[in-house]
Design a protein around this motif. Structure first.
Motif, PDB file in Angstrom:
ATOM      1  N   LEU A   1       0.826  -1.203   0.000  1.00  0.00           N
ATOM      2  CA  LEU A   1       0.000   0.000   0.000  1.00  0.00           C
ATOM      3  C   LEU A   1       0.862   1.255   0.000  1.00  0.00           C
ATOM      4  O   LEU A   1       1.953   1.279   0.561  1.00  0.00           O
ATOM      5  CB  LEU A   1      -0.905   0.015   1.238  1.00  0.00           C
ATOM      6  CG  LEU A   1      -1.775  -1.216   1.463  1.00  0.00           C
ATOM      7  CD1 LEU A   1      -2.553  -1.064   2.760  1.00  0.00           C
ATOM      8  CD2 LEU A   1      -2.697  -1.463   0.285  1.00  0.00           C
ATOM      9  N   ASP A   2       0.320   2.325  -0.607  1.00  0.00           N
ATOM     10  CA  ASP A   2       1.011   3.615  -0.542  1.00  0.00           C
ATOM     11  C   ASP A   2       0.611   4.331   0.747  1.00  0.00           C
ATOM     12  O   ASP A   2      -0.113   3.788   1.583  1.00  0.00           O
ATOM     13  CB  ASP A   2       0.716   4.459  -1.790  1.00  0.00           C
ATOM     14  CG  ASP A   2      -0.735   4.892  -1.928  1.00  0.00           C
ATOM     15  OD1 ASP A   2      -1.527   4.817  -0.951  1.00  0.00           O
ATOM     16  OD2 ASP A   2      -1.110   5.337  -3.038  1.00  0.00           O
TER      17      ASP A   2
ATOM     18  N   ASN B   1      -1.477   6.547   1.326  1.00  0.00           N
ATOM     19  CA  ASN B   1      -2.915   6.816   1.444  1.00  0.00           C
ATOM     20  C   ASN B   1      -3.741   5.538   1.615  1.00  0.00           C
ATOM     21  O   ASN B   1      -4.966   5.589   1.650  1.00  0.00           O
ATOM     22  CB  ASN B   1      -3.424   7.586   0.223  1.00  0.00           C
ATOM     23  CG  ASN B   1      -2.828   8.973   0.142  1.00  0.00           C
ATOM     24  OD1 ASN B   1      -2.715   9.665   1.147  1.00  0.00           O
ATOM     25  ND2 ASN B   1      -2.425   9.376  -1.045  1.00  0.00           N
ATOM     26  N   GLY B   2      -3.078   4.396   1.663  1.00  0.00           N
ATOM     27  CA  GLY B   2      -3.781   3.130   1.829  1.00  0.00           C
ATOM     28  C   GLY B   2      -4.258   2.509   0.532  1.00  0.00           C
ATOM     29  O   GLY B   2      -5.017   1.542   0.547  1.00  0.00           O
ATOM     30  N   ASN B   3      -3.804   3.044  -0.605  1.00  0.00           N
ATOM     31  CA  ASN B   3      -4.174   2.488  -1.914  1.00  0.00           C
ATOM     32  C   ASN B   3      -3.165   1.429  -2.342  1.00  0.00           C
ATOM     33  O   ASN B   3      -1.961   1.563  -2.087  1.00  0.00           O
ATOM     34  CB  ASN B   3      -4.211   3.591  -2.962  1.00  0.00           C
ATOM     35  CG  ASN B   3      -5.220   4.653  -2.639  1.00  0.00           C
ATOM     36  OD1 ASN B   3      -6.373   4.364  -2.310  1.00  0.00           O
ATOM     37  ND2 ASN B   3      -4.808   5.906  -2.697  1.00  0.00           N
ATOM     38  N   VAL B   4      -3.656   0.395  -2.991  1.00  0.00           N
ATOM     39  CA  VAL B   4      -2.783  -0.660  -3.497  1.00  0.00           C
ATOM     40  C   VAL B   4      -1.885  -0.081  -4.588  1.00  0.00           C
ATOM     41  O   VAL B   4      -2.348   0.659  -5.458  1.00  0.00           O
ATOM     42  CB  VAL B   4      -3.623  -1.827  -4.063  1.00  0.00           C
ATOM     43  CG1 VAL B   4      -2.743  -2.894  -4.690  1.00  0.00           C
ATOM     44  CG2 VAL B   4      -4.467  -2.459  -2.963  1.00  0.00           C
ATOM     45  N   ILE B   5      -0.592  -0.419  -4.526  1.00  0.00           N
ATOM     46  CA  ILE B   5       0.350   0.042  -5.540  1.00  0.00           C
ATOM     47  C   ILE B   5       0.241  -0.873  -6.751  1.00  0.00           C
ATOM     48  O   ILE B   5       0.367  -2.091  -6.641  1.00  0.00           O
ATOM     49  CB  ILE B   5       1.783   0.074  -4.990  1.00  0.00           C
ATOM     50  CG1 ILE B   5       1.859   1.097  -3.847  1.00  0.00           C
ATOM     51  CG2 ILE B   5       2.782   0.380  -6.093  1.00  0.00           C
ATOM     52  CD1 ILE B   5       3.204   1.153  -3.162  1.00  0.00           C
TER      53      ILE B   5
END
Length: 63
Positions: free
Chosen positions: A52-53, A55-59
């Motif tokens: 995750l980045d 911001n909690g988004n999957v890379i």
């Protein structure tokens, strides 16, 4: 006589870091571009989870 069609690897190691007796791999699913983190210890891999980045988004790599 018959040759098997060679398929590209589905998962490839993008990065690895040695941490003494353990380590961490960043593995990429070449079909989806999703990055995973995989800790590796003395007994081999112990799990895999999406990376995750901040911001909690999957890379995801462009593919």
């Amino acid at each position: 006589m018959f040759e098997k069609e060679k398929k590209p690897k589905r998962f490839v190691i993008k990065e690895e870091q040695n941490l003494g007796l353990a380590g961490v791999y960043v593995v990429v699913d070449t079909a989806t571009g999703v990055n995973y983190i995989m800790p590796v210890g003395g007994n081999g891999p112990s799990g895999i989870t999406p990376l995750l980045d901040s911001n909690g988004n999957v890379i995801v790599d462009a593919h």
